[in-house]
Design a protein around this motif. Structure first.
Motif, PDB file in Angstrom:
ATOM      1  N   GLY A   1      59.712  82.480  61.931  1.00 25.26           N
ATOM      2  CA  GLY A   1      59.132  82.607  63.260  1.00 25.26           C
ATOM      3  C   GLY A   1      59.051  81.300  64.007  1.00 25.26           C
ATOM      4  N   ARG A   2      58.451  81.432  65.193  1.00 30.29           N
ATOM      5  CA  ARG A   2      58.322  80.276  66.071  1.00 30.29           C
ATOM      6  C   ARG A   2      57.493  79.175  65.439  1.00 30.29           C
ATOM      7  N   GLY A   3      56.465  79.572  64.669  1.00 29.77           N
ATOM      8  CA  GLY A   3      55.599  78.577  64.050  1.00 29.77           C
ATOM      9  C   GLY A   3      56.331  77.693  63.057  1.00 29.77           C
ATOM     10  N   HIS A   4      57.331  78.290  62.365  1.00 29.99           N
ATOM     11  CA  HIS A   4      58.107  77.514  61.398  1.00 29.99           C
ATOM     12  C   HIS A   4      58.892  76.414  62.091  1.00 29.99           C
ATOM     13  N   PHE A   5      59.571  76.777  63.186  1.00 28.79           N
ATOM     14  CA  PHE A   5      60.352  75.780  63.912  1.00 28.79           C
ATOM     15  C   PHE A   5      59.443  74.744  64.568  1.00 28.79           C
ATOM     16  N   LEU A   6      58.263  75.190  65.032  1.00 28.75           N
ATOM     17  CA  LEU A   6      57.331  74.251  65.651  1.00 28.75           C
ATOM     18  C   LEU A   6      56.826  73.229  64.646  1.00 28.75           C
ATOM     19  N   SER A   7      56.548  73.690  63.413  1.00 32.87           N
ATOM     20  CA  SER A   7      56.082  72.763  62.383  1.00 32.87           C
ATOM     21  C   SER A   7      57.161  71.757  62.025  1.00 32.87           C
ATOM     22  N   GLN A   8      58.419  72.203  61.978  1.00 31.46           N
ATOM     23  CA  GLN A   8      59.498  71.273  61.714  1.00 31.46           C
ATOM     24  C   GLN A   8      59.673  70.288  62.858  1.00 31.46           C
ATOM     25  N   ALA A   9      59.530  70.772  64.088  1.00 29.80           N
ATOM     26  CA  ALA A   9      59.638  69.881  65.245  1.00 29.80           C
ATOM     27  C   ALA A   9      58.526  68.837  65.223  1.00 29.80           C
ATOM     28  N   ASN A  10      57.317  69.269  64.860  1.00 27.86           N
ATOM     29  CA  ASN A  10      56.208  68.313  64.752  1.00 27.86           C
ATOM     30  C   ASN A  10      56.501  67.242  63.713  1.00 27.86           C
ATOM     31  N   LEU A  11      57.034  67.676  62.571  1.00 28.48           N
ATOM     32  CA  LEU A  11      57.335  66.729  61.501  1.00 28.48           C
ATOM     33  C   LEU A  11      58.408  65.739  61.919  1.00 28.48           C
ATOM     34  N   ILE A  12      59.455  66.233  62.570  1.00 26.45           N
ATOM     35  CA  ILE A  12      60.546  65.347  62.986  1.00 26.45           C
ATOM     36  C   ILE A  12      60.079  64.389  64.076  1.00 26.45           C
TER      37      ILE A  12
ATOM     38  N   GLY B   1      56.966  63.499  64.856  1.00 26.21           N
ATOM     39  CA  GLY B   1      55.964  62.586  64.328  1.00 26.21           C
ATOM     40  C   GLY B   1      56.569  61.506  63.464  1.00 26.21           C
ATOM     41  N   SER B   2      57.538  61.877  62.627  1.00 25.64           N
ATOM     42  CA  SER B   2      58.206  60.883  61.782  1.00 25.64           C
ATOM     43  C   SER B   2      58.953  59.867  62.627  1.00 25.64           C
ATOM     44  N   ALA B   3      59.632  60.344  63.692  1.00 27.93           N
ATOM     45  CA  ALA B   3      60.398  59.434  64.541  1.00 27.93           C
ATOM     46  C   ALA B   3      59.476  58.432  65.243  1.00 27.93           C
ATOM     47  N   LEU B   4      58.378  58.924  65.817  1.00 22.78           N
ATOM     48  CA  LEU B   4      57.463  58.024  66.512  1.00 22.78           C
ATOM     49  C   LEU B   4      56.795  57.044  65.552  1.00 22.78           C
ATOM     50  N   THR B   5      56.403  57.546  64.385  1.00 18.79           N
ATOM     51  CA  THR B   5      55.757  56.672  63.407  1.00 18.79           C
ATOM     52  C   THR B   5      56.724  55.610  62.899  1.00 18.79           C
TER      53      THR B   5
ATOM     54  N   VAL C   1      49.371  57.042  68.067  1.00 18.75           N
ATOM     55  CA  VAL C   1      48.402  58.076  67.685  1.00 18.75           C
ATOM     56  C   VAL C   1      49.043  59.460  67.721  1.00 18.75           C
ATOM     57  N   LEU C   2      49.846  59.724  68.755  1.00 20.77           N
ATOM     58  CA  LEU C   2      50.534  61.016  68.849  1.00 20.77           C
ATOM     59  C   LEU C   2      51.486  61.212  67.676  1.00 20.77           C
ATOM     60  N   GLY C   3      52.243  60.168  67.340  1.00 17.79           N
ATOM     61  CA  GLY C   3      53.179  60.279  66.228  1.00 17.79           C
ATOM     62  C   GLY C   3      52.492  60.586  64.914  1.00 17.79           C
ATOM     63  N   LEU C   4      51.383  59.909  64.644  1.00 11.91           N
ATOM     64  CA  LEU C   4      50.668  60.153  63.388  1.00 11.91           C
ATOM     65  C   LEU C   4      50.039  61.539  63.352  1.00 11.91           C
ATOM     66  N   ASN C   5      49.540  61.999  64.484  1.00  7.47           N
ATOM     67  CA  ASN C   5      48.958  63.348  64.508  1.00  7.47           C
ATOM     68  C   ASN C   5      50.019  64.419  64.342  1.00  7.47           C
TER      69      ASN C   5
END
Length: 287
Positions: free
Chosen positions: A7-18, A20-24, A259-263
């Motif tokens: 579902g959408r939540g799965h792709f959203l969680s992956q997008a958050n991880l990618i 966040g990792s890039a910004l961090t 802060v956004l990247g870490l969150n």
């Protein structure tokens, strides 16, 4: 058997991880590069070129002392990360054992840990940090101490709650029925199963630590000059907001991105490491 796409939540969680990792990684990379190179010495004052706009020579311009903004932001990233790492490390080193002891031993130990964390949470993190640094004096060490004390309570509370959830599971009861003591059960069965929760909490606490350090430095209670600090840069920029607003925009945007990247990284790691969320996604795919 009906197969459904994630579902959408799965792709959203992956997008958050990618994301966040890039910004961090961007902020961490900037800090690492500053260890060996900056465009200019961050404390070099050149009044003749003060308040210059961004240019080929100074990509982010210069401040009211003629210091290169980009160089100061790079070194400020290093200082903020150092404060965050030590403060979060202190919180984990003390808070995790306290939380495990409260969950496994119970009784007066659990009560004492609970009351200490309640007392700490009675004051907001930034207010506690201001109080401690005001009493002990400004400086990086006292800022780390102030932020670390709050993190101890955070990790103690999170660890206790997560450990109590794991302690009620079948495999823990089976280990205790086989005669294993509380310490062995805690180290072998409980701690590995709550490590994901602690990792997620560490990323979130890291973001809070960076924000708290910037706030303390803005008030003059954190990292002291001539060492660059994002919060101190914001404090100095407010006098020149109308003349050169980029003096505040660049360090402020850097704090926001860090802060956004870490969150985002914490949200992505939570979805990745939390077995309940992972099993829920698997059920949706196989139903």
């Amino acid at each position: 058997m009906r197969v459904m796409m994630p579902g959408r939540g799965h792709f959203l969680s992956q997008a958050n991880l990618i994301a966040g990792s890039a910004l961090t990684l961007l902020v961490v990379g900037m800090a690492l590069v500053s260890l060996v190179w900056t465009p200019y010495p961050p404390d070099a004052m050149r009044i003749a070129i003060r308040l210059q706009p961004p240019s080929a020579a100074h990509w982010l311009g210069t401040d009211h002392f003629g210091r290169d903004i980009l160089s100061m932001i790079m070194v400020g990233a290093r200082n903020s990360i150092a404060v965050g790492m030590v403060a979060v490390g202190t919180g984990m080193a003390v808070g995790v054992p306290l939380g495990l002891a409260a969950a496994s031993l119970g009784g007066w130990i659990d009560e004492a840990v609970g009351r200490l964390t309640d007392l700490t949470f009675a004051f907001p993190a930034i207010l506690s940090a201001i109080l401690i640094t005001a009493l002990l004096g400004p400086g990086a060490v006292n800022a780390i101490l102030a932020i670390g004390i709050f993190n101890i309570a955070v990790f103690a509370r999170v660890t206790r709650g997560a450990a109590l959830q794991v302690a009620g599971r079948e495999f823990v009861r089976a280990a205790m029925a086989l005669g294993r003591g509380p310490l062995a059960v805690t180290l072998v069965h409980v701690l590995p199963n709550i490590s994901g929760t602690l990792i997620v909490q560490a990323t979130i606490s890291f973001a809070v630590a960076i924000l708290a350090e910037a706030g303390l430095s803005y008030l003059g209670l954190g990292i002291q000059p001539p060492a660059p600090s994002w919060g101190k840069m914001l404090n100095e920029a407010q006098t020149f907001m109308l003349l050169r607003p980029t003096l505040a925009i660049f360090p402020g945007a850097t704090i926001a991105l860090a802060v956004l990247g870490l969150n985002l990284l914490g949200d992505g790691l939570r979805d990745l490491l939390d077995p309940r969320l992972r099993s829920g996604r698997q059920r949706r795919v196989t139903e």
